[in-house]
Design a protein around this motif. Sequence first.
Motif, PDB file in Angstrom:
ATOM      1  N   SER A  32       0.685  -1.124  -0.252  1.00 30.05           N
ATOM      2  CA  SER A  32      -0.319   0.542   0.155  1.00 30.05           C
ATOM      3  C   SER A  32       0.599   1.321  -0.231  1.00 30.05           C
ATOM      4  CB  SER A  32      -0.957  -0.167   1.746  1.00 30.05           C
ATOM      5  OG  SER A  32      -1.793  -1.360   1.037  1.00 30.05           O
ATOM      6  N   PHE A  33       0.183   2.361  -0.514  1.00 35.54           N
ATOM      7  CA  PHE A  33       1.153   3.429  -0.080  1.00 35.54           C
ATOM      8  C   PHE A  33       0.684   4.360   1.003  1.00 35.54           C
ATOM      9  CE2 PHE A  33       3.051   7.154  -2.534  1.00 35.54           C
ATOM     10  CZ  PHE A  33       2.024   8.727  -1.956  1.00 35.54           C
ATOM     11  N   LEU A  34       1.822   4.819   1.841  1.00 26.94           N
ATOM     12  CA  LEU A  34       1.647   5.220   3.282  1.00 26.94           C
ATOM     13  C   LEU A  34       1.933   6.231   3.119  1.00 26.94           C
ATOM     14  CD1 LEU A  34       3.471   1.800   4.786  1.00 26.94           C
ATOM     15  CD2 LEU A  34       1.101   2.334   3.815  1.00 26.94           C
ATOM     16  N   ALA A  35       0.800   6.987   4.151  1.00 23.88           N
ATOM     17  CA  ALA A  35       1.423   8.451   4.104  1.00 23.88           C
ATOM     18  C   ALA A  35       1.088   8.799   5.422  1.00 23.88           C
ATOM     19  CB  ALA A  35       0.596   9.420   3.280  1.00 23.88           C
ATOM     20  N   VAL A  91      -2.141  18.374  14.861  1.00 29.53           N
ATOM     21  CA  VAL A  91      -2.261  17.048  15.058  1.00 29.53           C
ATOM     22  C   VAL A  91      -2.213  15.944  13.318  1.00 29.53           C
ATOM     23  CG1 VAL A  91      -4.123  15.130  15.674  1.00 29.53           C
ATOM     24  CG2 VAL A  91      -4.297  16.995  16.184  1.00 29.53           C
ATOM     25  N   TYR A  92      -0.769  14.979  14.050  1.00 24.77           N
ATOM     26  CA  TYR A  92      -0.310  14.111  13.239  1.00 24.77           C
ATOM     27  C   TYR A  92      -1.143  12.760  12.595  1.00 24.77           C
ATOM     28  CZ  TYR A  92       3.579  17.690  12.159  1.00 24.77           C
ATOM     29  OH  TYR A  92       4.246  18.900  12.000  1.00 24.77           O
ATOM     30  N   TYR A  93      -1.333  12.593  11.279  1.00 28.10           N
ATOM     31  CA  TYR A  93      -2.335  11.300  11.126  1.00 28.10           C
ATOM     32  C   TYR A  93      -1.450  10.673  10.596  1.00 28.10           C
ATOM     33  CZ  TYR A  93      -6.336  14.462  12.464  1.00 28.10           C
ATOM     34  OH  TYR A  93      -7.365  15.165  13.002  1.00 28.10           O
ATOM     35  N   CYS A  94      -1.769   9.648  10.591  1.00 25.08           N
ATOM     36  CA  CYS A  94      -0.713   8.108   9.388  1.00 25.08           C
ATOM     37  C   CYS A  94      -2.270   7.998   8.307  1.00 25.08           C
ATOM     38  CB  CYS A  94      -0.216   7.009  10.019  1.00 25.08           C
ATOM     39  SG  CYS A  94      -1.309   6.378  11.069  1.00 25.08           S
ATOM     40  N   ALA A  95      -2.204   7.378   6.922  1.00 27.13           N
ATOM     41  CA  ALA A  95      -3.110   6.674   6.063  1.00 27.13           C
ATOM     42  C   ALA A  95      -2.453   6.284   5.507  1.00 27.13           C
ATOM     43  CB  ALA A  95      -3.271   8.451   5.462  1.00 27.13           C
ATOM     44  N   VAL A  96      -3.781   4.860   4.661  1.00 25.14           N
ATOM     45  CA  VAL A  96      -3.020   4.450   3.835  1.00 25.14           C
ATOM     46  C   VAL A  96      -3.548   4.671   2.769  1.00 25.14           C
ATOM     47  CG1 VAL A  96      -2.930   1.890   3.227  1.00 25.14           C
ATOM     48  CG2 VAL A  96      -2.069   2.535   6.213  1.00 25.14           C
ATOM     49  N   SER A  97      -3.399   4.612   1.368  1.00 27.67           N
ATOM     50  CA  SER A  97      -4.562   4.699   0.294  1.00 27.67           C
ATOM     51  C   SER A  97      -3.462   3.131  -0.349  1.00 27.67           C
ATOM     52  CB  SER A  97      -3.626   5.481  -0.712  1.00 27.67           C
ATOM     53  OG  SER A  97      -4.343   4.989  -2.217  1.00 27.67           O
TER      54      SER A  97
END
Length: 121
Positions: A32-35, A91-97
């Motif tokens: 996955s593309f991680l961000a 606020v820092y968020y991780c996300a997956v595409s």
Amino acid sequence: QVQLVESGGGLVQPGGSLRLTCTASRRTYSSSFLAWFRQAPGQDREFVAAVRPSGNRYYAEAIKGRFTISREDSQTMHLQMNDLKPEDTAVYYCAVSTTGYSRQPKDFNYWGQGTQVTVAS
């Protein structure tokens, strides 16, 4: 469904460092593309950094040279933040595409709950 949990935020003085971690509930990261994104009060959520399954990395101009995104394994990724500035407070968020490269929040399928980073003396 994938649950993401961020950790590692906190209060740090200008010039200091923090390491954020994002842990997934199941093996997800290798394909996955991680961000990482961040959102300051009254501001839109903005792109910070991302990494492809191939290992290619992308950074926002504001943090280039100070932050490093990495993928430790298929369920753990990090954001190393050095030389922090007051304007990094957010606020820092991780996300997956699962659909590929993007810098737009709308293109990400899964999100963590966020972790607060405050840079102040």
